[in-house]
Design a protein around this motif. Sequence first.
Motif, PDB file in Angstrom:
ATOM      1  N   LYS A 146      -3.768  -2.842   9.981  1.00  0.00           N
ATOM      2  CA  LYS A 146      -2.878  -3.373   8.942  1.00  0.00           C
ATOM      3  C   LYS A 146      -2.158  -2.240   8.216  1.00  0.00           C
ATOM      4  O   LYS A 146      -0.926  -2.271   8.053  1.00  0.00           O
ATOM      5  CB  LYS A 146      -3.678  -4.223   7.953  1.00  0.00           C
ATOM      6  CG  LYS A 146      -2.843  -4.841   6.824  1.00  0.00           C
ATOM      7  CD  LYS A 146      -3.713  -5.744   5.961  1.00  0.00           C
ATOM      8  CE  LYS A 146      -2.891  -6.428   4.875  1.00  0.00           C
ATOM      9  NZ  LYS A 146      -2.378  -5.473   3.863  1.00  0.00           N
ATOM     10  N   GLU A 147      -2.909  -1.229   7.785  1.00  0.00           N
ATOM     11  CA  GLU A 147      -2.291  -0.122   7.053  1.00  0.00           C
ATOM     12  C   GLU A 147      -1.433   0.745   7.970  1.00  0.00           C
ATOM     13  O   GLU A 147      -0.420   1.298   7.539  1.00  0.00           O
ATOM     14  CB  GLU A 147      -3.373   0.713   6.367  1.00  0.00           C
ATOM     15  CG  GLU A 147      -4.059  -0.036   5.225  1.00  0.00           C
ATOM     16  CD  GLU A 147      -5.152   0.780   4.563  1.00  0.00           C
ATOM     17  OE1 GLU A 147      -4.924   1.979   4.296  1.00  0.00           O
ATOM     18  OE2 GLU A 147      -6.238   0.231   4.313  1.00  0.00           O
ATOM     19  N   GLU A 150       1.861  -1.000   8.180  1.00  0.00           N
ATOM     20  CA  GLU A 150       2.589  -0.843   6.915  1.00  0.00           C
ATOM     21  C   GLU A 150       3.246   0.540   6.838  1.00  0.00           C
ATOM     22  O   GLU A 150       4.413   0.661   6.449  1.00  0.00           O
ATOM     23  CB  GLU A 150       1.631  -1.029   5.735  1.00  0.00           C
ATOM     24  CG  GLU A 150       1.157  -2.456   5.527  1.00  0.00           C
ATOM     25  CD  GLU A 150       0.074  -2.549   4.457  1.00  0.00           C
ATOM     26  OE1 GLU A 150      -0.351  -1.488   3.943  1.00  0.00           O
ATOM     27  OE2 GLU A 150      -0.350  -3.678   4.132  1.00  0.00           O
ATOM     28  N   LYS A 154       7.312   1.560   6.791  1.00  0.00           N
ATOM     29  CA  LYS A 154       7.906   2.364   5.708  1.00  0.00           C
ATOM     30  C   LYS A 154       8.627   3.591   6.270  1.00  0.00           C
ATOM     31  O   LYS A 154       9.722   3.940   5.826  1.00  0.00           O
ATOM     32  CB  LYS A 154       6.827   2.799   4.721  1.00  0.00           C
ATOM     33  CG  LYS A 154       6.302   1.697   3.819  1.00  0.00           C
ATOM     34  CD  LYS A 154       5.233   2.253   2.874  1.00  0.00           C
ATOM     35  CE  LYS A 154       4.678   1.186   1.956  1.00  0.00           C
ATOM     36  NZ  LYS A 154       3.613   1.731   1.066  1.00  0.00           N
TER      37      LYS A 154
END
Length: 607
Positions: A146-147, A150, A154
């Motif tokens: 998940k991270e 993300e 970005k």
Amino acid sequence: MSARPKPPREFTFFPVVNFITGPPGVLRNGGIWKSIKRGIIHELKLSTIMTQVLHFVDFNLNEKSFNEWFKDGKTLKDWIIQENPTYSPILFADSGGFKLLYNREYDLSKYQLKATPESVLDLQLKLGADYVASLDYPIPPGLNKKETNERMEKSIMNAVRLMELVYDSHDVDVFPYLAVHGRSYEEIQYYVKRLFNLLEETGFNEYSHYPFGLAIGSMVPIKNHYELIVEIIKALKDTLLEIHSDPEKIPIHVFGISGRITPFMYYLGVNSFDSNTYVKAAQNLQFFVSYTQKKKFYTITNRDLDLCPFCDCIRGRNLQKAKKILKSKSYSRYILNGKEVIKSDIYGIIALHNLSVQLNLIGELKKYNPKSREFKEWLVRYANSDNKLLKVVAKLSTIDEDFIDIATKFKLKLPKLSKGQFYAQRISLKRDPTKFDITKTPYSVSPEKRVILILSCTPKKPYSKSTTHKLIFRYLQEHGVDIKKIEKVTLSGMYGPVPQDFEKETSILEYDFVLSSRTPEEQITLVSTRLKEFLEVHAKDKWVIAYIGGGPYRKIVQRVQKELNGKVSIILLPDETQLKRRVNSEVRKKTHLKTLVATLKGLLKNY
């Protein structure tokens, strides 16, 4: 307006140099960096240099001194040229993403900076950069999916934003490098396709009008995993071949990687790379004696100085004198070869020598066409005595049969490739101290445990599997300490006290955070309060030893000692008078371990 800089087309090395090491000018300060800067500006006159855009934060530069560098529109490059008007290097400024990842407490506000594409580009322009990298979010090994997604998104959005700033709103004459991140073939493939789709959607699909390079990041944590580095570079090249009409036009840079893998990056079609290995090695007194070997400076002989262009002042009898100076006091002045020097000057000589060895390797590589049979044979000979490099040859043989033929010709048996991922430990970069709090968790110390031994946390999880914790307990057992009477508690920079029975909790296994001198007071207070409450409840009839070397963790123990005011007896080891440096590695020294053993035996002798 000047012409936009063109990217390097031949294999190019960008040594990382820290220029802003205090108030201006360039050679005014910097310790080891002062010697390095002098050697680069006045002797080597390197045509290409990388500077980390946020390097000045490591030198405690105040706001006034920082602003003086850029007064009246002056740039860092202007200061370099002022020092030597015959020298004007191509300057590549990274985005600071890697530094911010591992130093998240940096306070940029005092410099009027923000972690945004606009603010970073503004600083890169102040430096006088020719090449600029997009603000990125590196992906540590093991980061959860998940991270990871993300951070990739970005980074991709910031890459597109840099293109908008360079070509639309700012229209500045710099060459943009868009950061690329991924830890596997599939992640790189996804990232690059997603990036190019967004570039097309925002009107940057005509490369001839909007040129850019790609810069592979997240590489430093895997710098010793050569097969994975090869896989990631190949993934980028393959994906470009699939989605771009002329992929060879797009230059590829690799952040933070050099050393023995360098010739293989040349073969794979990397255009440029940067590294600070030459200075990191020097700071550890490692002296390069060849492209693949290094020695401790204390063990080198005059023969090792034969090819060193910076070593005149330490040749002959001066070599032993230089070694003696390195063991003497810092900041004192000494006479060496008729000149006044300080310790950092000798460190600087080692760094410049190491740099010259790296530059010689680049010169050697450029003699060959990277795709020629002749160069492939050079690579196999180069890798011949190193099993890790032979594994790289084995990996390349799966995509280029020439390497199989050459290995057969040289009667070499290539090793089997590594299997699976090199990292197993999953981590999270999210900070949430509420996920674990021993003061709110059912727990008690067994009556047979007479001593609570507090150790500082480690990057390796569970802590008990870390090199440091295993070494400490192995030493205790080997020297007759009854470890059954010890309750080990790890002091986590995120959660405070963590008894050994809780080390395998998911929240403990996955967090990635250590205390530093820049950690906010709020977090220090949280850890201190939890430690104090823990000891008040569980250490009333126990001895407590905090065996900790790291400065921030020692300060927390000292604060709790003071607040408890004798209610709990805490013995802090190593003793302040015995510590050479307040770092975690101090606890692995035998002199300190002997003191720990003696202290424990003294406390446990009646039990």
